[in-house]
Design a protein around this motif. Sequence first.
Motif, PDB file in Angstrom:
ATOM      1  N   LYS A  37       2.730 100.026  59.494  1.00 50.63           N
ATOM      2  CA  LYS A  37       4.197 100.037  59.451  1.00 50.63           C
ATOM      3  C   LYS A  37       4.729  98.959  60.372  1.00 50.63           C
ATOM      4  CE  LYS A  37       6.024 103.442  56.999  1.00 50.63           C
ATOM      5  NZ  LYS A  37       7.024 103.074  55.985  1.00 50.63           N
ATOM      6  N   ILE A  38       5.807  98.325  59.940  1.00 51.47           N
ATOM      7  CA  ILE A  38       6.495  97.352  60.795  1.00 51.47           C
ATOM      8  C   ILE A  38       7.389  98.124  61.770  1.00 51.47           C
ATOM      9  CG2 ILE A  38       8.347  95.615  60.767  1.00 51.47           C
ATOM     10  CD1 ILE A  38       7.181  94.723  58.023  1.00 51.47           C
ATOM     11  N   LEU A  39       7.434  97.678  63.011  1.00 54.43           N
ATOM     12  CA  LEU A  39       8.364  98.252  63.993  1.00 54.43           C
ATOM     13  C   LEU A  39       9.447  97.221  64.298  1.00 54.43           C
ATOM     14  CD1 LEU A  39       8.937 100.562  66.181  1.00 54.43           C
ATOM     15  CD2 LEU A  39       7.794  99.017  67.764  1.00 54.43           C
ATOM     16  N   GLY A  41      13.704  97.958  65.306  1.00 55.58           N
ATOM     17  CA  GLY A  41      14.410  98.623  66.402  1.00 55.58           C
ATOM     18  C   GLY A  41      13.768  99.941  66.805  1.00 55.58           C
ATOM     19  N   GLY A  42      12.975 100.509  65.892  1.00 51.85           N
ATOM     20  CA  GLY A  42      12.295 101.775  66.174  1.00 51.85           C
ATOM     21  C   GLY A  42      13.205 102.991  66.103  1.00 51.85           C
ATOM     22  N   SER A  97      14.487 104.535  63.612  1.00 53.50           N
ATOM     23  CA  SER A  97      14.120 105.497  62.570  1.00 53.50           C
ATOM     24  C   SER A  97      12.613 105.747  62.580  1.00 53.50           C
ATOM     25  CB  SER A  97      14.553 104.979  61.187  1.00 53.50           C
ATOM     26  OG  SER A  97      15.948 104.851  61.151  1.00 53.50           O
ATOM     27  N   LEU A  98      11.830 104.682  62.772  1.00 55.56           N
ATOM     28  CA  LEU A  98      10.373 104.849  62.716  1.00 55.56           C
ATOM     29  C   LEU A  98       9.844 105.744  63.838  1.00 55.56           C
ATOM     30  CD1 LEU A  98       7.694 104.147  61.353  1.00 55.56           C
ATOM     31  CD2 LEU A  98       7.542 102.128  62.811  1.00 55.56           C
ATOM     32  N   SER A 103      16.698  89.329  59.635  1.00 54.44           N
ATOM     33  CA  SER A 103      16.459  90.765  59.460  1.00 54.44           C
ATOM     34  C   SER A 103      16.415  91.525  60.787  1.00 54.44           C
ATOM     35  CB  SER A 103      15.151  90.989  58.702  1.00 54.44           C
ATOM     36  OG  SER A 103      14.062  90.533  59.478  1.00 54.44           O
ATOM     37  N   ILE A 161      28.134 102.448  63.334  1.00 49.09           N
ATOM     38  CA  ILE A 161      26.769 103.003  63.319  1.00 49.09           C
ATOM     39  C   ILE A 161      26.436 103.672  64.652  1.00 49.09           C
ATOM     40  CG2 ILE A 161      24.306 102.404  63.191  1.00 49.09           C
ATOM     41  CD1 ILE A 161      25.064 100.127  61.305  1.00 49.09           C
ATOM     42  N   VAL A 194      21.823 103.003  69.908  1.00 43.08           N
ATOM     43  CA  VAL A 194      21.299 102.757  68.549  1.00 43.08           C
ATOM     44  C   VAL A 194      21.713 101.359  68.084  1.00 43.08           C
ATOM     45  CG1 VAL A 194      21.489 103.495  66.134  1.00 43.08           C
ATOM     46  CG2 VAL A 194      21.218 105.206  67.935  1.00 43.08           C
ATOM     47  N   GLY A 214      17.692  94.733  59.060  1.00 44.39           N
ATOM     48  CA  GLY A 214      16.511  94.757  58.192  1.00 44.39           C
ATOM     49  C   GLY A 214      15.845  96.123  58.196  1.00 44.39           C
ATOM     50  N   HIS A 269      14.647 101.159  55.497  1.00 48.05           N
ATOM     51  CA  HIS A 269      14.553 102.617  55.612  1.00 48.05           C
ATOM     52  C   HIS A 269      15.239 103.303  54.417  1.00 48.05           C
ATOM     53  CE1 HIS A 269      13.806 106.276  57.702  1.00 48.05           C
ATOM     54  NE2 HIS A 269      15.070 106.537  57.983  1.00 48.05           N
ATOM     55  N   ASP A 328      24.735 103.183  56.866  1.00 45.02           N
ATOM     56  CA  ASP A 328      25.990 102.478  56.580  1.00 45.02           C
ATOM     57  C   ASP A 328      25.775 101.079  55.991  1.00 45.02           C
ATOM     58  OD1 ASP A 328      27.954 104.453  57.763  1.00 45.02           O
ATOM     59  OD2 ASP A 328      26.634 104.146  59.473  1.00 45.02           O
ATOM     60  N   TRP A 329      24.590 100.479  56.228  1.00 46.12           N
ATOM     61  CA  TRP A 329      24.409  99.090  55.778  1.00 46.12           C
ATOM     62  C   TRP A 329      24.309  98.938  54.262  1.00 46.12           C
ATOM     63  CZ3 TRP A 329      26.468  95.592  58.204  1.00 46.12           C
ATOM     64  CH2 TRP A 329      26.309  95.392  59.567  1.00 46.12           C
ATOM     65  N   LEU A 378      10.689  96.918  48.215  1.00 47.50           N
ATOM     66  CA  LEU A 378       9.713  96.216  49.070  1.00 47.50           C
ATOM     67  C   LEU A 378       8.295  96.519  48.578  1.00 47.50           C
ATOM     68  CD1 LEU A 378      10.682  96.788  52.822  1.00 47.50           C
ATOM     69  CD2 LEU A 378      10.167  94.589  51.760  1.00 47.50           C
ATOM     70  N   LYS A 396      34.624 105.799  57.494  1.00 47.08           N
ATOM     71  CA  LYS A 396      33.518 106.758  57.559  1.00 47.08           C
ATOM     72  C   LYS A 396      34.039 108.078  58.102  1.00 47.08           C
ATOM     73  CE  LYS A 396      29.164 106.968  60.179  1.00 47.08           C
ATOM     74  NZ  LYS A 396      28.182 106.153  60.926  1.00 47.08           N
TER      75      LYS A 396
HETATM   76  C1  LIG Z   1      20.721 108.914  67.083  1.00 47.65           C
HETATM   77  C2  LIG Z   1      20.746 107.986  65.895  1.00 47.65           C
HETATM   78  C3  LIG Z   1      21.946 107.817  65.205  1.00 47.65           C
HETATM   79  C4  LIG Z   1      21.998 106.959  64.099  1.00 47.65           C
HETATM   80  N1  LIG Z   1      23.185 106.819  63.439  1.00 47.65           N
HETATM   81  C5  LIG Z   1      23.256 105.989  62.375  1.00 47.65           C
HETATM   82  C6  LIG Z   1      24.479 105.808  61.671  1.00 47.65           C
HETATM   83  O1  LIG Z   1      25.525 106.391  61.990  1.00 47.65           O
HETATM   84  N2  LIG Z   1      24.475 104.947  60.609  1.00 47.65           N
HETATM   85  C7  LIG Z   1      23.358 104.262  60.226  1.00 47.65           C
HETATM   86  O2  LIG Z   1      23.423 103.491  59.262  1.00 47.65           O
HETATM   87  N3  LIG Z   1      22.199 104.408  60.879  1.00 47.65           N
HETATM   88  C8  LIG Z   1      22.107 105.249  61.950  1.00 47.65           C
HETATM   89  N4  LIG Z   1      20.915 105.381  62.615  1.00 47.65           N
HETATM   90  C9  LIG Z   1      19.736 104.627  62.129  1.00 47.65           C
HETATM   91  C10 LIG Z   1      19.730 103.240  62.737  1.00 47.65           C
HETATM   92  O3  LIG Z   1      20.735 102.461  62.123  1.00 47.65           O
HETATM   93  C11 LIG Z   1      18.391 102.514  62.607  1.00 47.65           C
HETATM   94  O4  LIG Z   1      18.529 101.393  63.379  1.00 47.65           O
HETATM   95  C12 LIG Z   1      17.942 102.070  61.248  1.00 47.65           C
HETATM   96  O5  LIG Z   1      17.895 103.101  60.300  1.00 47.65           O
HETATM   97  C13 LIG Z   1      16.524 101.512  61.297  1.00 47.65           C
HETATM   98  O6  LIG Z   1      16.519 100.270  61.897  1.00 47.65           O
HETATM   99  P1  LIG Z   1      15.436  99.897  62.978  1.00 47.65           P
HETATM  100  O7  LIG Z   1      15.580  98.443  63.213  1.00 47.65           O
HETATM  101  O8  LIG Z   1      15.523 100.796  64.122  1.00 47.65           O
HETATM  102  O9  LIG Z   1      14.067 100.122  62.136  1.00 47.65           O
HETATM  103  P2  LIG Z   1      12.724 100.860  62.525  1.00 47.65           P
HETATM  104  O10 LIG Z   1      12.979 102.248  62.957  1.00 47.65           O
HETATM  105  O11 LIG Z   1      11.900 100.015  63.427  1.00 47.65           O
HETATM  106  O12 LIG Z   1      12.050 100.863  61.075  1.00 47.65           O
HETATM  107  C14 LIG Z   1      12.571 101.654  60.034  1.00 47.65           C
HETATM  108  C15 LIG Z   1      11.719 101.436  58.777  1.00 47.65           C
HETATM  109  O13 LIG Z   1      11.917 100.116  58.270  1.00 47.65           O
HETATM  110  C16 LIG Z   1      10.693  99.375  58.269  1.00 47.65           C
HETATM  111  N5  LIG Z   1      11.073  98.021  58.692  1.00 47.65           N
HETATM  112  C17 LIG Z   1      11.724  97.673  59.814  1.00 47.65           C
HETATM  113  N6  LIG Z   1      11.997  96.365  59.817  1.00 47.65           N
HETATM  114  C18 LIG Z   1      11.484  95.867  58.671  1.00 47.65           C
HETATM  115  C19 LIG Z   1      11.462  94.569  58.097  1.00 47.65           C
HETATM  116  N7  LIG Z   1      12.021  93.518  58.697  1.00 47.65           N
HETATM  117  N8  LIG Z   1      10.850  94.428  56.903  1.00 47.65           N
HETATM  118  C20 LIG Z   1      10.289  95.478  56.267  1.00 47.65           C
HETATM  119  N9  LIG Z   1      10.295  96.727  56.758  1.00 47.65           N
HETATM  120  C21 LIG Z   1      10.878  96.921  57.947  1.00 47.65           C
HETATM  121  C22 LIG Z   1       9.784 100.114  59.242  1.00 47.65           C
HETATM  122  O14 LIG Z   1       8.420  99.908  58.934  1.00 47.65           O
HETATM  123  C23 LIG Z   1      10.213 101.554  59.010  1.00 47.65           C
HETATM  124  O15 LIG Z   1       9.620 102.061  57.842  1.00 47.65           O
HETATM  125  C24 LIG Z   1      20.837 106.240  63.706  1.00 47.65           C
HETATM  126  C25 LIG Z   1      19.634 106.396  64.413  1.00 47.65           C
HETATM  127  C26 LIG Z   1      19.587 107.253  65.504  1.00 47.65           C
HETATM  128  C27 LIG Z   1      18.290 107.402  66.252  1.00 47.65           C
END
Ligand SMILES: Cc1cc2nc3c(=O)[nH]c(=O)nc-3n(C[C@H](O)[C@H](O)[C@H](O)COP(=O)(O)OP(=O)(O)OC[C@H]3O[C@@H](n4cnc5c(N)ncnc54)[C@H](O)[C@@H]3O)c2cc1C
Length: 282
Positions: free
Chosen positions: A9-11, A13-14, A16-17, A56, A83, A88, A95, A100, A106-107, A143, A168
Motif C-alpha cells: 500500500k502507498i502511504l 497523509g496516512g 485513512s490508511l 497528488s 475537510i 487532517v 491524491g 480512497h 469531499d474531493w 487505479l 456541506k
Molecule cells: C478525523 C478525520 C476526519 C476526516 N474528515 C474528512 C472530511 O471531512 N472530508 C474528507 O474528504 N476527508 C476526511 N478525512 C479523510 C482525509 O481527507 C484523508 O486525508 C484522505 O481520505 C486520505 O488521504 P491521505 O493522504 O491521508 O491518504 P492515506 O491515508 O495515506 O491513503 C489512503 C489510501 O489511498 C492510497 N493512496 C494514497 N496516496 C496515493 C497515491 N498518490 N496514489 C495511489 N494511491 C494512493 C493509499 O494506499 C490508501 O489506500 C478525515 C480523516 C480523519 C482521520
Amino acid sequence: MKEHQGDVKILAGGMSLIPLMKLRLASPGYVVDINRVKGLEYVEESDDGKTLLIGSLTRHHALESSALAKRRVPLLSEAAGSIGDSQVRNLGTIGGALAHSDPSGDWGATILALRGEVTVLGSEGERSIPIDEFLVDTFTTALGEGELITRVSVPIPPDSGSGGAYLKLERKAGDFATAGVAVQIALEKADGDRCTYAGIGLTALGPKNLRASRAEASLVGKRLTKEAISEAASAAGEECAPTDDPLRGSAKYKREMAGLFTRRALELAATRARKQGGRAAS
Ligand SMILES: Cc1cc2nc3c(=O)[nH]c(=O)nc-3n(C[C@H](O)[C@H](O)[C@H](O)COP(=O)(O)OP(=O)(O)OC[C@H]3O[C@@H](n4cnc5c(N)ncnc54)[C@H](O)[C@@H]3O)c2cc1C
C-alpha cells in the motif's frame, strides 16, 4: 510496488490508511511511504493557462490556502477548508483522498463538479482518467495494481461569469458530511445570464461521490432563475442514492438535504458568477 503486488500500500497523509491498519481492516505486508518523493506536491497553472495542475501529494491545507487556487479555481480552496480539522488538512492529500474513494469524502464531488481528471503512473506508463471513470464504487477506483496517482488536473473556469460553491451539512465542525454539494457554473452575461456550464457533485449521497447529471442538464442553456434553480435542486434530490444510517439520518432526510443544499449552492455560485470579474474569494 511491482515486486510486492497485492501486498503493498502507498502511504501519503496516512489519514485513512493508518486508521484502517489500526483497525486491522487493511494489513499490507509492505507500505511505500511517498512523502519524500520530490515533485508530487505543487499547485500550478498549465503553460496555456487553461488547466490547474495539482500534485497528488498536495495537502488539503495547501489547496485551502493557495493564492493561485483561490484566484483561478476558488471552489477548490472552499472545499479543502471543509475537510476534517486542521491536523487532517495538514497531512491529508488530494491524491490519497481520491484513491480512497470514500463516498463521504469531499474531493470526489468537487473534482466531479469541475470535470477534472486524474493522472496515474504504473509500470506500463502514464494515463489520464476522467474523474467520472476514476471513481468506480465505494472505496473502489479505476487505479490498477501498482499504479500511483501523480496529478489531478481541473479546467480553469472562464475569468468572467463563473462561480462555484461547496456546501456541506455536518453534525459538528470537522465531521464527515451528512450531505455535501459542490457546484460550478458559468453564465453568459451578454446573453441575459444564460447558463453555459453546470457541474454538480454530491458527497455522502450514494455509494460513491455522484454527479447530479439530470440537475446539470436541466440548467444548461437556461437563465438561472429561481424556478430553474428549484427544478435542478429537485432533480438532485431525486437522482441521489443515500442510505439510512443511525448516525446521520434517514435516506429520506438526506434526499431533502441534497435538494436544499443544491439550491443553496446554486444560489451562492450564481451570486458569485454575477459579481464583477465573476469570482468571489469564497
Ligand atoms: C478525523 C478525520 C476526519 C476526516 N474528515 C474528512 C472530511 O471531512 N472530508 C474528507 O474528504 N476527508 C476526511 N478525512 C479523510 C482525509 O481527507 C484523508 O486525508 C484522505 O481520505 C486520505 O488521504 P491521505 O493522504 O491521508 O491518504 P492515506 O491515508 O495515506 O491513503 C489512503 C489510501 O489511498 C492510497 N493512496 C494514497 N496516496 C496515493 C497515491 N498518490 N496514489 C495511489 N494511491 C494512493 C493509499 O494506499 C490508501 O489506500 C478525515 C480523516 C480523519 C482521520
